[in-house]
Design a protein around this motif. Structure first.
Motif, PDB file in Angstrom:
ATOM      1  N   ASP A  82       0.833  -1.217   0.000  1.00 47.03           N
ATOM      2  CA  ASP A  82       0.000   0.000   0.000  1.00 47.03           C
ATOM      3  C   ASP A  82       0.860   1.256   0.000  1.00 47.03           C
ATOM      4  O   ASP A  82       0.616   2.189  -0.755  1.00 47.03           O
ATOM      5  N   THR A  83       1.885   1.271   0.863  1.00 43.95           N
ATOM      6  CA  THR A  83       2.731   2.470   0.962  1.00 43.95           C
ATOM      7  C   THR A  83       3.444   2.737  -0.366  1.00 43.95           C
ATOM      8  O   THR A  83       3.475   3.868  -0.853  1.00 43.95           O
ATOM      9  N   LEU A  84       4.006   1.670  -0.951  1.00 46.62           N
ATOM     10  CA  LEU A  84       4.735   1.870  -2.212  1.00 46.62           C
ATOM     11  C   LEU A  84       3.774   2.271  -3.331  1.00 46.62           C
ATOM     12  O   LEU A  84       4.076   3.157  -4.133  1.00 46.62           O
ATOM     13  N   ASP A  96       0.895   3.825  -3.046  1.00 41.71           N
ATOM     14  CA  ASP A  96       0.454   5.211  -2.819  1.00 41.71           C
ATOM     15  C   ASP A  96       1.478   6.206  -3.365  1.00 41.71           C
ATOM     16  O   ASP A  96       1.120   7.300  -3.799  1.00 41.71           O
ATOM     17  N   GLY A  97       2.750   5.832  -3.304  1.00 36.20           N
ATOM     18  CA  GLY A  97       3.805   6.770  -3.683  1.00 36.20           C
ATOM     19  C   GLY A  97       4.121   6.793  -5.177  1.00 36.20           C
ATOM     20  O   GLY A  97       4.941   7.602  -5.618  1.00 36.20           O
ATOM     21  N   LEU A  98       3.498   5.913  -5.979  1.00 40.75           N
ATOM     22  CA  LEU A  98       3.844   5.893  -7.409  1.00 40.75           C
ATOM     23  C   LEU A  98       3.269   7.131  -8.099  1.00 40.75           C
ATOM     24  O   LEU A  98       2.101   7.477  -7.885  1.00 40.75           O
ATOM     25  N   PRO A  99       4.072   7.800  -8.952  1.00 42.36           N
ATOM     26  CA  PRO A  99       3.582   9.029  -9.576  1.00 42.36           C
ATOM     27  C   PRO A  99       2.532   8.751 -10.655  1.00 42.36           C
ATOM     28  O   PRO A  99       2.542   7.687 -11.268  1.00 42.36           O
ATOM     29  N   ARG A 100       1.629   9.691 -10.873  1.00 36.67           N
ATOM     30  CA  ARG A 100       0.610   9.561 -11.930  1.00 36.67           C
ATOM     31  C   ARG A 100       0.991  10.488 -13.087  1.00 36.67           C
ATOM     32  O   ARG A 100       1.456  11.605 -12.862  1.00 36.67           O
ATOM     33  N   ASP A 102      11.172   1.845  -8.346  1.00 37.31           N
ATOM     34  CA  ASP A 102      10.198   2.488  -7.457  1.00 37.31           C
ATOM     35  C   ASP A 102       9.259   1.497  -6.769  1.00 37.31           C
ATOM     36  O   ASP A 102       8.550   1.858  -5.850  1.00 37.31           O
ATOM     37  N   PHE A 103       9.215   0.258  -7.252  1.00 37.33           N
ATOM     38  CA  PHE A 103       8.323  -0.716  -6.602  1.00 37.33           C
ATOM     39  C   PHE A 103       8.995  -2.080  -6.436  1.00 37.33           C
ATOM     40  O   PHE A 103       9.179  -2.570  -5.313  1.00 37.33           O
ATOM     41  N   GLN A 115      11.960  -2.427  -4.108  1.00 36.17           N
ATOM     42  CA  GLN A 115      11.783  -2.008  -2.707  1.00 36.17           C
ATOM     43  C   GLN A 115      10.937  -2.986  -1.900  1.00 36.17           C
ATOM     44  O   GLN A 115      11.220  -3.235  -0.730  1.00 36.17           O
TER      45      GLN A 115
END
Ligand code: HEM
Length: 410
Positions: free
Chosen positions: A131-133, A135-139, A148-149, A152
């Protein structure tokens, strides 16, 4: 009399570093599977096995040894051996490079700590990390899905399992990357052995400190469980404890990164499968198995011939190296119907991605858990996830997966 490389290779040529083979290894591997199933590769200087039954037998036969690091180390120049001596002290204790009886003893002790319960206890922290990762992905902008995912999530999960603070992630990743310079594919980086040894020294120091802390005050984590593991009077020594932690950290990271990134590449290429999984998360388990099977994270496993024997009319001599090509075996039409099709409902699905026999992956349940949580969440949240450039694939015979995967969420 020994046969020459050209005579042995039967006309086909397998070179895993050729650029077209790095991006798509299957045309040549499947041709070998059909026409030359025990292939001598002059480029790799090893036998290449590609059929399901041969690969399965190779992974479990006593005529094949996993002890391949020591002979390689002993073949190096004296100054390189001196540089790598500290690293070897731990590597020779990695059960993945040990044959019985040492393997049996180490595995039994580690298995007492690395239980299904330890893995199942991690489910909430896997969900929280996904969920945290996510949520942080750019749109609306291009980013690298690996960095980025996919890189990590497994790092966080293994660190939670072992009980290493998450703040150490980039340091541990840097240690692993440097260690790869010796135990990964032989990249020609200058001073590669110095850097590999330094990475191993730093990782060993980190675990030595944590082991001392957990001896003083045990917690509910794998390091404490490794310390407590007993078989009659036997227990893991200090060096064996450090080696076990390093192996779990190293063995569970890049493999799972490749499962996650390679799996998402397949969902992007097969939007119907992504929609089906988003609509029915109950498909998660079989979807993960298919991501493991088809172009999955295991390119091959290496062995050394321990006893002379014959396969498909070829003689394998003691000391020769063999690569059991797991991904090719997973596409063997003798075992899998329509093997090139990505079918997230496939059953049965007896792929060999986690190996077979005594060395079967100890982290399989954990890798599966990560996939079962991550894939449904990603396809549900991001139906607009697209590739935004070409995938750059790892150029190694052992691992298979995207090194860089540019994507965009529209
Ligand atoms: C998708 C992810 C993964 C893949 C594809 C994978 C694949 C494999 C394979 C093929 C082997 C057998 C090696 C051989 O026969 O020589 C293996 C062994 C092993 N794996 Fe994994 N692995 C994965 C994830 C993990 C994780 C998450 C961990 C730990 C947290 C882990 C720990 C180990 C260990 C300790 C062994 C050595 C077992 C032995 O030698 O007895 N792996 N893995």
């Amino acid at each position: 009399m020994a046969t020459s490389g050209a005579q042995r290779s039967g006309g086909l040529d397998y070179d895993p570093s050729a650029s077209e083979t790095v991006s798509d290894p299957y045309p040549v591997l499947l041709a070998l599977q059909r026409d030359d199933p025990a292939h001598w590769s002059p480029a790799v200087k090893a036998w290449i096995l590609t059929r399901y039954d041969d690969v399965k037998r190779c992974l479990s036969a006593p005529s094949m040894s996993v002890d391949r690091i020591r002979p390689f180390y002993e073949s190096l120049a004296a100054d390189d051996r001196a540089t790598l001596a500290d690293f070897m002290r731990y590597l020779t204790l990695w059960l993945v490079f040990r044959d019985p009886p040492e393997h049996t003893r180490l595995r039994q002790l580690m298995a007492k700590a690395f239980t299904m319960r330890a893995v199942e206890n991690l489910r909430p922290s896997v969900q929280e990390a996904v969920d945290t990762l996510a949520d942080g992905l750019p749109r609306g902008e291009t980013f690298d899905f690996v960095n980025d995912f996919a890189m990590q999530l497994p790092a966080f999960v293994i660190m939670d399992l072992l009980g290493v603070p998450r703040a150490q992630m980039f340091h541990l990743k840097s240690c692993s990357d440097r260690m790869q310079l010796f135990i990964g594919s032989a990249r020609n980086a200058p001073d590669k052995y110095e850097r590999a040894a330094e990475g191993a020294r730093e990782m060993a120091a980190l675990f030595r400190d944590l082991i001392a802390q957990r001896r003083a005050a045990p917690r509910d984590d794998l390091i404490s469980a490794f310390i407590a593991a007993r078989d009659d009077d036997d227990a893991l020594s200090e060096d064996e404890l450090i080696a076990a932690c390093m192996l779990v950290m190293f063995g569970g990271h890049e493999t799972t990164t490749n499962l996650l990134a390679g799996g998402m590449a397949k969902f992007i290429a097969n939007p119907d499968a992504a929609q089906a999984l988003a609509a029915d998360p109950g498909l998660a388990r079989s979807a993960v198995e298919e991501c493991l099977r088809l172009d999955g994270p295991s390119g091959s496993m290496a062995r050394v011939v321990a006893e002379k024997h014959q396969i498909h009319g070829k003689t394998l001599a003691p000391g020769e190296r063999v690569f059991a090509m797991l991904n090719a075996a997973n596409m063997d039409p003798a075992v899998f119907d329509d093997p090139q099709r990505f079918d997230i409902t496939r059953s049965p699905n007896k792929h060999l991605t986690f190996g077979y026999g005594p060395h079967f992956c100890m982290g399989a349940a954990l890798a599966r858990l990560e996939g079962e949580v991550a894939f449904p969440e990603l396809v549900r949240r991001f139906p607009g996830l697209r590739l935004a450039g070409d995938i750059d694939w790892h150029a190694t015979i052992i691992m298979r997966g995207p090194r860089v995967m540019p994507v965009r969420i529209d």
